[in-house]
Design an enzyme around this catalytic site. Structure first.
Site, PDB file in Angstrom:
ATOM      1  CD  GLU A 135      -3.101  -1.172   1.986  1.00 15.04           C
ATOM      2  OE1 GLU A 135      -2.953  -1.408   3.188  1.00 15.04           O
ATOM      3  OE2 GLU A 135      -4.197  -0.876   1.498  1.00 15.04           O
TER       4      GLU A 135
ATOM      5  CD  GLU B 174      -3.714  -6.648   3.181  1.00 17.27           C
ATOM      6  OE1 GLU B 174      -4.721  -6.053   3.583  1.00 17.27           O
ATOM      7  OE2 GLU B 174      -2.567  -6.171   3.216  1.00 17.27           O
TER       8      GLU B 174
END
Lengths: 320, 631
Positions: B469, B537
């Protein structure tokens, strides 16, 4: 003459309640409190208060993130404050309404029946309101069948859960059930293995933030074991059992020392009050827990509980 | 060189006097030591250190590293351990926002133009705590007359090192091993080691992982005696033939020291212990033995993690053994074909994985070997075959444990700049780092290099992950190119290009998303996907969760380009605390330490509780992962 020799139910027509006696059990249905006030087997009391309709589950992290609890918040009030508005007694097929004095002056100490049923009508504490009927039917052998019929209503938000909860006066020693292993939900039960499971005490799942927990899907029966009571004159420590069993369909249940509201209010496990009672809830509809994310995505569609549709569930309590 | 506090403010300075990263092998003095896995070349410095805590750089004690500075008034601290968990500073959990949210206004230097350097942004800050550590040690007798290095396995977030008052070096990158040469500064008898640890530096902008924010020396520290001929680096290249029958083995050693007349004996034992290679080569700075062919090799995989053992033995000019470096490696063939199918040993790869933060309810990110072993056992018990080291390099032993247990690894680089490009859920990259900012290139490349060089020999690593991220840009593309240039036996992974597809053709071998809905994944895979798909994820296991798993695993049946993924995540981040009311040991999470801003219970998303007790959802994970466990 008594029920043991007649194989019938002995009926006591009270002025605030209806008593039903059998070989080793005694049920008391309150006209004021909205249900079964006392369930005594072999002298032990199994109920702390009348069974209550259950519409709320302690908010899961997914419920919070998807704003489900906000959208369905009305059901929190309904869980707390829904009242019975009517009760009807039926003895051997005959509708008696609410047979208090002077209507019941015609009865005696020797009243017997093959079947007695009581239907309580509830109006949910929601806007709009809807009707839920809870019918208790006692067969001649004392087996108590309980049917909960929820009437769907437009404009009501999705239900968090739908059940009937029994609060027992003291902590259970444990329970034994025929169903799926572990804690299961409609969208999380593929890994559950069918079997008979013995559980010691009333274990909590130690979620960091206390939330909905302890569900057991696809149960055919559960027996609660208790060896304590609040009766000051009862010194027996003998373990007794109360069994909830399926009729046509399997049910879901949880057995915990807390109600959903107690769980809802705690931000940590240690904030929960000292465990002192047993809360057994039998569910007719269970919402999934979800899992795609915890910040907006709802539980997948098949695992919602539609409040605009009718829901009916039934189970029995066996007094042995 | 003199230590300069302004390095804290400068993203172009992240290593000073630090030795190059190298493979994570252990060097022993003898074969006997290697057999016992006890090297007399190593002296642990773990234990009680002297400690002074300062709330700000200004309040720190100047010259504490000097020999004539008395540290008698210092407190004590346990090393390894976080400063916060020893109650010197407040514990804080925060997810994506920077930890100084609403307290200090900061922008990353150079992010808003090359003139915006913000002098003093950390070196003159009132929220940058300082831990001043002192350890006095006497060199073991068997360390004398040798070079001595020091290794710090993890120091968060920036450290300065002195020995006997002389500056040795400076290091950032909290999660990669930092090694320094102490030799020039050592003295006979007692030596005074001084370490100054700052909670923040510019590294803070790229270490914005969703975790408790700690500082301090939180992993082990050790002294290493360097033998006369040292095995600096081992680079094993095991290649499997397409028919899986033959192994092509090459190894390159980097050696240093008295090489004249020395030689290296290179022995390989197969998983049954049989010697399949025994050759000697002259010791050179770069010593290569290439393309040794082994027949009927025993492959490494999840179900059969067969490991070969390489043993490098260095003989000096007098034919005396001076160093032994064993290393376990495996043969496995990872292929991504032109149909975007990924196979391991010619079997479709199924990643039945979890993300794992290193976590202990007592130690925080200082995780014990016993806790790591417990995690491996839980993985094995529940058919978890893969782990993403979210979001940083883990402790060194974890990689070897995954090799042995057959756990596929996604080895993630220490990079997350979440707060620089996403605010309250919305993509807002106006001051994103590293982006394409030249001043932020070297620091992220260094992190990639540390990750690669240290762990390159582990068969369990199937993916190099560029980080988590951090959005996209030239600097992340450079990391991807670096891994590809060094390694054709693994795939690269990065999710951030999903946020802006401009770089998708030059970053990441896989289409990686987080928390995609099953129907979105199916839509991608049904429409000529550019890449194989994986969930870096998915299945957010916060509280009572992990419902609807079937909709994900069914994608294995529908698409041979679906690789599965990694559940978020393995373990709740929560801490044991003594309850202020009852005195009982209880579990506490984000926000429970009066710290604000916090993201509260978002710290707990595990499929095991912080205590490592599996959550009820584990039986569902076990069921589905067991059903799709195909190799």
């Amino acid at each position: 003459m008594d029920a043991t020799t007649t194989n019938k139910l002995q009926v006591v027509y009270g002025d605030g309640s209806l008593g039903i006696k059998g070989a080793n059990y005694h049920y008391l249905f309150s006209y004021e409190k909205g249900g079964l006030e006392s369930l005594q087997v072999a002298g032990k009391e199994w109920l702390y208060r009348v069974p209550k309709l259950t519409f709320w589950r302690a908010t899961t992290d997914n419920d919070r993130g998807s704003h489900f609890s906000t959208k369905s918040a009305m059901w929190l009030g309904a869980d707390m404050f829904t009242e019975a508005t009517d009760v009807n007694v039926n003895v051997d097929g005959q509708e008696l309404g609410q047979p208090i004095a002077p209507g019941n002056n015609r009865f005696s100490t020797e009243e017997f029946a093959d079947t007695v049923s009581l239907t309580y009508t509830f109006l949910t504490a929601t806007v709009p309101q809807t009707t839920v009927k809870v019918t208790y039917t006692i067969a001649h052998d004392g087996v108590l069948t309980i049917c909960v019929a929820y009437t769907g209503h437009e404009n009501l938000p999705e239900l968090p859960t739908l059940g009937l909860r029994f609060v027992m006066p003291t902590l259970a020693d444990g329970y034994r059930y025929d169903g799926l292993s572990g804690e299961t939900y409609p969208d999380r039960m593929a890994g559950g293995r069918l079997g008979t499971y013995e559980v010691n005490g009333l274990p909590l799942t130690p979620y960091m933030v206390p939330q909905e927990m302890g569900m057991h899907m696809q149960t055919s029966q559960v027996s609660i074991a208790r060896s304590t009571s609040l009766n000051n004159a009862d010194f027996s420590k003998v373990t007794q059992y109360l069994t909830f069993a399926q009729t046509k369909e399997k049910f879901a249940f949880s057995a915990l020392p807390y109600s959903a509201l107690e769980l809802e209010n705690a931000t940590h496990m240690e904030e929960l009050p000292a465990p002192r009672r047993t809360v057994v809830t039998i569910y007719g509809a269970v919402r999934g827990v979800g899992g795609i994310d915890s910040w907006g995505t709802d539980v997948q569609q098949p695992y919602h509980i539609d409040a605009t549709a009718d829901h009916v569930f039934e189970f029995v309590i066996q007094p042995k | 060189m003199i230590a300069n506090l302004e390095w804290l403010d400068d993203p172009t300075v992240f290593r000073v006097g630090k030795l190059p990263a190298h493979s994570d092998h252990t060097v022993y003095r003898s074969a006997a030591e290697a057999t016992q896995k006890s090297s007399s070349l190593i002296k642990s410095l773990d234990g009680t250190w002297q400690f002074n805590f300062a709330n700000t750089p200004e309040q720190r004690l100047l010259n504490f590293e000097q020999l004539d500075f008395s540290t008698e008034q210092f407190n004590e601290i346990q090393v390894p351990g976080h400063i916060e968990l020893q109650n010197y500073d407040q514990i804080q959990y925060i997810n994506t926002l920077y930890p100084w949210e609403g307290k200090t206004y900061r922008r990353p230097p150079y992010a808003l133009g090359s003139d915006n350097t913000y002098p003093g942004i950390f070196s003159d800050a009132d929220d940058n705590t300082v831990g001043q550590y002192v350890k006095t040690f006497t060199l073991p007798e068997n360390f004398t007359n040798q070079d001595v290095h020091i290794q710090f396995d993890g120091v968060e977030e920036a450290m300065y090192l002195w020995l006997n008052g002389q500056f040795v070096g400076y290091s950032e990158d909290s999660f990669s091993r930092a090694e320094f040469d102490l030799t020039p500064y050592l003295q006979v008898g007692e030596n005074k080691l001084a370490v100054e640890v700052f909670k923040y530096s510019t590294a803070a902008f790229i270490e914005d992982q969703d975790m408790f924010r700690f500082s301090g020396i939180f992993r082990s520290v050790r002294l290493i005696a360097i033998p006369a001929v040292n095995v600096v680096d081992v680079h094993i290249k095991p290649v499997v033939s397409a028919d899986l029958q033959h192994g092509d083995f090459s190894v390159t050693l980097t050696l240093a020291g008295e090489l004249a007349g020395a030689h290296a004996q290179i022995v390989v034992n197969d998983p049954k212990g049989i010697v399949v290679l025994d050759k000697s080569v002259a010791a050179n700075t770069t010593t290569t033995l290439a393309h040794e062919i082994f027949d009927e090799i025993q492959l490494w995989s999840h179900k059969q993690p067969n490991l070969y053992t390489l043993t490098v033995t260095i003989f000096d000019a007098k034919q005396q053994v001076v160093a032994v470096a064993p290393y376990e490696f495996g043969f496995r063939r990872l292929v991504k074909n032109d149909q975007n199918q990924v196979t391991l040993n010619n079997v479709p790869l199924h990643l039945n994985g979890v993300n794992r933060h290193e976590w202990s309810p007592t130690g925080g990110r200082n995780v014990s070997l016993a806790e790591m072993a417990a995690d491996i056992q839980i993985f094995k018990d529940h058919h978890i075959n893969a782990v993403r080291t979210s979001h940083y390099p883990n402790q060194v032993p974890w990689y070897g444990m995954c090799d042995e247990a057959g756990i596929y690894m996604m080895a993630e680089t220490n990079l997350e700049s979440h707060g620089s490009w996403q605010k309250m859920g919305a993509v807002e990259p106006s001051y994103n780092v590293p982006g394409s900012i030249p001043e932020w290139l070297d620091v992220v490349m260094d992190r990639a290099k540390s990750n690669f060089e240290q762990f390159k020999n582990h068969p369990s690593i199937l993916f190099w992950s560029l980080g988590n991220e951090s959005y996209t840009g030239d600097n992340i593309a450079a990391m991807d190119a670096y891994f590809k240039s060094m390694d054709d036996s693994r795939l690269t992974h990065y999710e951030g290009v999903f946020q802006n597809r401009v770089d998708e053709d030059r970053i990441s071998d896989v289409e990686s998303r987080m928390y995609a809905h099953p129907n979105e994944i199916a839509e991608y895979l049904a429409n000529n996907p550019k890449k194989p798909y994986l969930n870096c994820e998915y299945m957010h296991s916060m509280g009572n969760s992990v419902g609807g798993f079937d909709e994900y695993v069914q994608l294995f049946d529908k698409f041979d380009t679906y690789l599965g993924g990694f559940i978020w995540d393995y373990i709740d981040q929560a801490l044991y605390v003594t309850d202020e009311v009852t005195g009982q040991q209880v579990i506490r999470y984000g926000g429970d330490f009066d710290e604000r801003h916090s993201d509260y219970e978002f710290s707990g998303n595990g499929i095991v509780f912080a205590t490592r007790q599996p959550k009820p959802a584990m039986q569902e994970v076990s069921y589905y992962y067991g059903r799709y466990d195909n190799e």
